[in-house]
Design an enzyme around this catalytic site. Sequence first.
Site, mmCIF file in Angstrom:
data_model
loop_
_atom_site.group_PDB
_atom_site.id
_atom_site.type_symbol
_atom_site.label_atom_id
_atom_site.label_comp_id
_atom_site.label_asym_id
_atom_site.label_seq_id
_atom_site.Cartn_x
_atom_site.Cartn_y
_atom_site.Cartn_z
ATOM 1 N N PRO A 82 0.624 -1.451 -0.113
ATOM 2 C CA PRO A 82 0.090 -0.065 -0.007
ATOM 3 C C PRO A 82 0.805 1.277 0.099
ATOM 4 O O PRO A 82 1.899 1.487 0.931
ATOM 5 C CB PRO A 82 -0.784 -0.106 1.331
ATOM 6 C CG PRO A 82 -1.030 -1.575 1.515
ATOM 7 C CD PRO A 82 0.305 -2.226 1.015
ATOM 8 N N CYS A 83 0.336 2.139 -0.886
ATOM 9 C CA CYS A 83 0.999 3.347 -1.127
ATOM 10 C C CYS A 83 0.696 4.569 -0.147
ATOM 11 O O CYS A 83 1.260 5.544 0.042
ATOM 12 C CB CYS A 83 1.113 4.005 -2.608
ATOM 13 S SG CYS A 83 -0.700 4.509 -2.945
#
Length: 251
Positions: free
Chosen positions: A76-77
Amino acid sequence: MNCDQRFTFIDICAGIGGFSLGLEMAGMTCAGQVEIDEYCNRVLEKHWPAVPRWRDVKEINPADLPAVELICGGYPCQPFSLSGERRGQEDDRHLWPFIFSIIAQKKPAWCLFENVVGHVTLGLDQVLSDLESLGYATWPLIIPACAVGALHQRDRIWIMANAPGFRFICDNSKIKAGVDYQNSERRSPKEADLFFDFRGGGNVSDSFDVRTFYEFPYGMDRVKSCGNAIVWKIPYELGRAILLAHGREEK
């Protein structure tokens, strides 16, 4: 590793399968996928029905995962994105520690990860330090989507890591530049099926009609999944380079 053996990988935070598609087209074999999203899992089940899957990377016992040559993923960014709050390790979507725990126990020859460029100034040093603490040599690369022919820039940080005892010199002269992805013999029916699904049954305009006239959400899962997906052509090229480093000739 014997060049006649399969080069296998586990795709963590697999999404709709961008890594799996690119690396398979390069010549590798997907041995497992990890993805928590329900819609993405339905897509993965359709296109990789025989591949075992796990849902929550936080709850995985690494001993249950197969031994592989490569672990990859686009974790996840949100903890690092310039468009978010950039809470880093304080964000509950920060999954790197769990992924690193898997790497530490499985010890693959290679690691390959992707994230937003905001990761460069927040969190990347820790990722590289963790990998190097296990003896991996690391190469962070910023590769835009347009580098493989996409019609948008979309800069992303790509992290390659090579384990001790698996040092190979790649003959870059064997890597072809300017691959014609539209006409390539490596283009698979799976690729066409994936994008057929995401465009709402083949109608290009459907991918932009996110609501019906009844005001109910339409295609939201599909649009979200496409937005989070990586450009598969990049892991395809990086996967080819890794295989060539292991002495694998193109078929």
